[in-house]
Design a protein around this motif. Structure first.
Motif, PDB file in Angstrom:
ATOM      1  N   SER A 151       6.511  -9.042  -5.041  1.00  0.00           N
ATOM      2  CA  SER A 151       7.375  -8.216  -6.356  1.00  0.00           C
ATOM      3  C   SER A 151       6.642  -6.821  -6.256  1.00  0.00           C
ATOM      4  CB  SER A 151       7.480  -8.864  -7.305  1.00  0.00           C
ATOM      5  OG  SER A 151       6.256  -9.364  -8.087  1.00  0.00           O
ATOM      6  N   GLY A 152       5.341  -6.470  -5.601  1.00  0.00           N
ATOM      7  CA  GLY A 152       4.571  -5.366  -5.953  1.00  0.00           C
ATOM      8  C   GLY A 152       5.327  -4.137  -4.894  1.00  0.00           C
ATOM      9  N   PRO A 153       5.043  -3.073  -5.589  1.00  0.00           N
ATOM     10  CA  PRO A 153       5.544  -1.797  -4.818  1.00  0.00           C
ATOM     11  C   PRO A 153       4.700  -1.596  -3.529  1.00  0.00           C
ATOM     12  CG  PRO A 153       4.151  -1.214  -6.802  1.00  0.00           C
ATOM     13  CD  PRO A 153       4.308  -2.615  -6.666  1.00  0.00           C
ATOM     14  N   GLN A 154       5.403  -1.043  -2.382  1.00  0.00           N
ATOM     15  CA  GLN A 154       4.545  -0.821  -0.936  1.00  0.00           C
ATOM     16  C   GLN A 154       4.826   0.514  -0.800  1.00  0.00           C
ATOM     17  OE1 GLN A 154       3.459  -3.524   2.199  1.00  0.00           O
ATOM     18  NE2 GLN A 154       5.291  -2.674   2.940  1.00  0.00           N
ATOM     19  N   PRO A 155       4.196   1.540  -0.986  1.00  0.00           N
ATOM     20  CA  PRO A 155       4.318   2.900  -0.469  1.00  0.00           C
ATOM     21  C   PRO A 155       4.292   3.067   1.121  1.00  0.00           C
ATOM     22  CG  PRO A 155       2.348   2.921  -2.286  1.00  0.00           C
ATOM     23  CD  PRO A 155       2.596   1.503  -1.656  1.00  0.00           C
ATOM     24  N   ASN A 156       5.233   3.858   1.299  1.00  0.00           N
ATOM     25  CA  ASN A 156       5.538   4.189   2.868  1.00  0.00           C
ATOM     26  C   ASN A 156       5.357   5.491   3.300  1.00  0.00           C
ATOM     27  OD1 ASN A 156       5.384   1.468   3.967  1.00  0.00           O
ATOM     28  ND2 ASN A 156       7.337   1.192   2.747  1.00  0.00           N
ATOM     29  N   GLY A 157       6.423   6.136   3.776  1.00  0.00           N
ATOM     30  CA  GLY A 157       6.334   7.415   4.293  1.00  0.00           C
ATOM     31  C   GLY A 157       5.816   7.416   5.633  1.00  0.00           C
ATOM     32  N   TRP A 158       5.720   8.643   6.410  1.00  0.00           N
ATOM     33  CA  TRP A 158       5.098   8.637   7.717  1.00  0.00           C
ATOM     34  C   TRP A 158       3.830   9.243   7.733  1.00  0.00           C
ATOM     35  CZ3 TRP A 158       7.706   5.366  10.598  1.00  0.00           C
ATOM     36  CH2 TRP A 158       9.258   5.428  10.284  1.00  0.00           C
ATOM     37  N   GLN A 159       2.984   8.821   8.694  1.00  0.00           N
ATOM     38  CA  GLN A 159       1.256   9.199   9.091  1.00  0.00           C
ATOM     39  C   GLN A 159       1.301   9.258  10.530  1.00  0.00           C
ATOM     40  OE1 GLN A 159      -1.429  10.927   8.790  1.00  0.00           O
ATOM     41  NE2 GLN A 159      -1.329  10.652   6.670  1.00  0.00           N
ATOM     42  N   GLN A 174      -3.302  -0.015  -4.154  1.00  0.00           N
ATOM     43  CA  GLN A 174      -3.655  -1.326  -4.803  1.00  0.00           C
ATOM     44  C   GLN A 174      -4.808  -1.184  -5.649  1.00  0.00           C
ATOM     45  OE1 GLN A 174      -2.074  -4.167  -4.780  1.00  0.00           O
ATOM     46  NE2 GLN A 174      -0.498  -3.806  -3.096  1.00  0.00           N
ATOM     47  N   LEU A 175      -5.838  -0.461  -5.196  1.00  0.00           N
ATOM     48  CA  LEU A 175      -7.021  -0.317  -5.810  1.00  0.00           C
ATOM     49  C   LEU A 175      -6.904   0.390  -7.356  1.00  0.00           C
ATOM     50  CD1 LEU A 175      -9.604   0.361  -3.206  1.00  0.00           C
ATOM     51  CD2 LEU A 175      -9.519  -1.731  -4.579  1.00  0.00           C
ATOM     52  N   GLU A 176      -5.893   1.561  -7.049  1.00  0.00           N
ATOM     53  CA  GLU A 176      -5.530   2.544  -8.119  1.00  0.00           C
ATOM     54  C   GLU A 176      -4.738   1.643  -9.193  1.00  0.00           C
ATOM     55  OE1 GLU A 176      -3.488   5.529  -6.500  1.00  0.00           O
ATOM     56  OE2 GLU A 176      -5.041   6.597  -5.426  1.00  0.00           O
ATOM     57  N   ARG A 177      -4.075   0.757  -8.700  1.00  0.00           N
ATOM     58  CA  ARG A 177      -3.033   0.022  -9.800  1.00  0.00           C
ATOM     59  C   ARG A 177      -4.112  -1.020 -10.152  1.00  0.00           C
ATOM     60  NH1 ARG A 177       1.360  -4.133  -7.628  1.00  0.00           N
ATOM     61  NH2 ARG A 177       2.281  -4.926  -9.584  1.00  0.00           N
ATOM     62  N   LEU A 178      -5.035  -1.716  -9.844  1.00  0.00           N
ATOM     63  CA  LEU A 178      -6.003  -2.534 -10.449  1.00  0.00           C
ATOM     64  C   LEU A 178      -6.874  -1.851 -11.423  1.00  0.00           C
ATOM     65  CD1 LEU A 178      -7.609  -4.689  -7.617  1.00  0.00           C
ATOM     66  CD2 LEU A 178      -6.172  -5.485  -9.516  1.00  0.00           C
ATOM     67  N   GLY A 179      -7.132  -0.456 -11.275  1.00  0.00           N
ATOM     68  CA  GLY A 179      -7.857   0.376 -12.341  1.00  0.00           C
ATOM     69  C   GLY A 179      -7.062   0.576 -13.437  1.00  0.00           C
ATOM     70  N   ASN A 283      -3.218  -7.017  -3.610  1.00  0.00           N
ATOM     71  CA  ASN A 283      -1.720  -7.451  -4.067  1.00  0.00           C
ATOM     72  C   ASN A 283      -1.901  -8.433  -4.761  1.00  0.00           C
ATOM     73  OD1 ASN A 283       1.068  -6.675  -4.133  1.00  0.00           O
ATOM     74  ND2 ASN A 283       1.162  -8.341  -2.970  1.00  0.00           N
ATOM     75  N   HIS A 284      -2.271  -9.593  -4.406  1.00  0.00           N
ATOM     76  CA  HIS A 284      -2.327 -10.834  -5.178  1.00  0.00           C
ATOM     77  C   HIS A 284      -3.094 -10.706  -6.434  1.00  0.00           C
ATOM     78  CE1 HIS A 284      -0.540 -12.866  -1.891  1.00  0.00           C
ATOM     79  NE2 HIS A 284      -0.574 -13.918  -2.508  1.00  0.00           N
ATOM     80  N   ALA A 285      -4.149  -9.881  -6.392  1.00  0.00           N
ATOM     81  CA  ALA A 285      -5.129  -9.618  -7.696  1.00  0.00           C
ATOM     82  C   ALA A 285      -4.136  -8.842  -8.654  1.00  0.00           C
ATOM     83  CB  ALA A 285      -6.318  -8.888  -7.259  1.00  0.00           C
ATOM     84  N   ASN A 286      -3.242  -8.029  -8.063  1.00  0.00           N
ATOM     85  CA  ASN A 286      -2.448  -7.017  -8.965  1.00  0.00           C
ATOM     86  C   ASN A 286      -1.230  -7.963  -9.427  1.00  0.00           C
ATOM     87  OD1 ASN A 286      -3.368  -4.170  -9.457  1.00  0.00           O
ATOM     88  ND2 ASN A 286      -3.049  -4.330  -7.166  1.00  0.00           N
ATOM     89  N   LEU A 287      -0.829  -8.972  -8.718  1.00  0.00           N
ATOM     90  CA  LEU A 287       0.187  -9.841  -9.052  1.00  0.00           C
ATOM     91  C   LEU A 287      -0.250 -11.009 -10.147  1.00  0.00           C
ATOM     92  CD1 LEU A 287       2.381 -10.012  -5.894  1.00  0.00           C
ATOM     93  CD2 LEU A 287       2.775  -8.502  -7.933  1.00  0.00           C
ATOM     94  N   PHE A 288      -1.285 -11.694  -9.511  1.00  0.00           N
ATOM     95  CA  PHE A 288      -1.627 -12.808 -10.235  1.00  0.00           C
ATOM     96  C   PHE A 288      -3.105 -12.850 -11.200  1.00  0.00           C
ATOM     97  CE2 PHE A 288       0.735 -13.942  -6.274  1.00  0.00           C
ATOM     98  CZ  PHE A 288       1.874 -14.239  -6.926  1.00  0.00           C
ATOM     99  N   GLY A 289      -3.799 -11.648 -10.772  1.00  0.00           N
ATOM    100  CA  GLY A 289      -5.405 -11.712 -11.538  1.00  0.00           C
ATOM    101  C   GLY A 289      -6.162 -12.819 -11.149  1.00  0.00           C
ATOM    102  N   GLY A 290      -6.647 -13.463 -11.997  1.00  0.00           N
ATOM    103  CA  GLY A 290      -7.507 -14.619 -12.168  1.00  0.00           C
ATOM    104  C   GLY A 290      -8.846 -14.402 -10.746  1.00  0.00           C
ATOM    105  N   ALA A 291      -8.808 -15.541 -10.222  1.00  0.00           N
ATOM    106  CA  ALA A 291      -9.832 -15.649  -8.972  1.00  0.00           C
ATOM    107  C   ALA A 291      -9.700 -14.652  -7.757  1.00  0.00           C
ATOM    108  CB  ALA A 291      -9.951 -17.085  -8.611  1.00  0.00           C
TER     109      ALA A 291
END
Length: 308
Positions: A151-159, A174-179, A283-291
């Motif tokens: 259920s988390g956002p996944q940015p894409n675009g082309w590179q 993902q790191l920015e979202r955690l912060g 991603n799991h840390a952002n969705l569920f936190g905890g361990a």
């Protein structure tokens, strides 16, 4: 959430089918899942959620269509998206019904072997089914639009550079979202620089990847054919699918043997395995936190301690 009362007329309008019964079935942790029994004896599968979740279901339908096109006759079986939209107060996705095998059997390892080989065939065939802008170089990574990982956002675009794509569109968001949520991890800037260097000379084929290939998103049907579903597709290194297949319990060895027999991975693929799986841990840390937060920090520390 019960099935919407408007589902019967919605199905009749969208698919021209008559619904006679609807039963809840086991599904994922995001949506409600249903077995739809039709008047002609057929069955369909449906997911429902609040209307705000329609973008998740639309992205899933798009991903399944892309996987099905690349799979062909030799690849894994992929549920066919038949319709999605708003029915009353619910978002709905309707898929073809698959009879999934339950329990264990001696033959199941052969089925997993065949699923591994089928995924390799999908990865290879996807190179012939490119979905890239007409004015872009052929060797690009990403996807035309953003989608979701769970259920988390996944940015894409082309590179054009795989390492830059993985750092900028996978790890960094993902790191920015955690912060932003008050859960910053340590040494993240160093990790991003290290990841860019580790992937700097890696130039994988831009295969269509499932993107969320853990054991909950694959199964074997009663006729012995492997199936994949709930994707988070994009074009990237095929190793990301094989790496995640070792995470969260992992797949049987027969799966990896089947893949390797069809299309072996590069000899140095294990150098990237834990880095690729860090994305899913974050991603799991952002969705569920905890361990998962501690697991992410331990993974970062372990990666930064690697030689070279």
């Amino acid at each position: 959430m019960p099935p919407p009362d408007t589902l019967t007329p919605w199905l009749a309008e969208r698919l021209g089918v008559e619904l006679v019964d609807c039963w809840p079935v086991c599904g994922g942790c995001i949506h409600r899942a249903w077995r739809l029994d039709l008047a002609d004896g057929r069955r369909l599968f449906a997911k429902t959620n609040t209307t705000s979740c329609l973008p998740l279901l639309a992205a899933e339908a798009e991903g399944l269509q892309a996987l099905a096109a690349a799979a062909g006759d030799e690849g894994p079986q992929v549920p066919v998206p038949l319709a999605h939209g708003i029915s009353g107060r619910s978002a709905v996705l309707v898929l073809s019904w698959l009879d999934l095998e339950r329990g264990q059997s001696a033959a199941k390892m052969l089925h997993w072997f065949r699923l591994g080989a089928a995924l390799a065939q999908l990865h290879r065939r996807s190179l012939l089914h490119a979905c890239v802008p007409s004015d872009s170089p052929r060797r690009v990574y990403g996807w035309p639009m953003d989608n979701f990982i769970g259920s988390g956002p996944q940015p894409n675009g082309w590179q054009e550079h795989w390492g830059r794509f993985f750092v900028e569109r996978r790890l960094a968001p993902q790191l920015e979202r955690l912060g932003r949520c008050g859960n910053p991890l340590e040494r993240t800037e160093r990790l991003l620089a290290w990841a860019g260097q580790r992937l700097g000379e890696h130039r994988p084929d831009p295969c269509l990847v499932h993107g969320d290939l853990w054991s909950g998103n694959v199964a074997v049907t009663c006729d012995g054919r492997g199936t994949i579903f709930d994707p988070a597709v994009y074009r990237g290194d095929r190793e990301v699918d094989l790496a995640m297949a070792r995470l969260f319990g992992g797949f049987p060895r027969a799966f990896f043997d089947g893949y390797s027999e069809e299309w072996p991975l590069p000899a140095d693929h294990r150098r990237r395995l834990n880095l690729y799986n860090l994305y899913h841990l974050l991603n799991h840390a952002n969705l569920f936190g905890g361990a998962y937060l501690n697991q992410c920090q331990a993974s970062i520390d372990g990666l930064l301690a690697l030689p070279g």
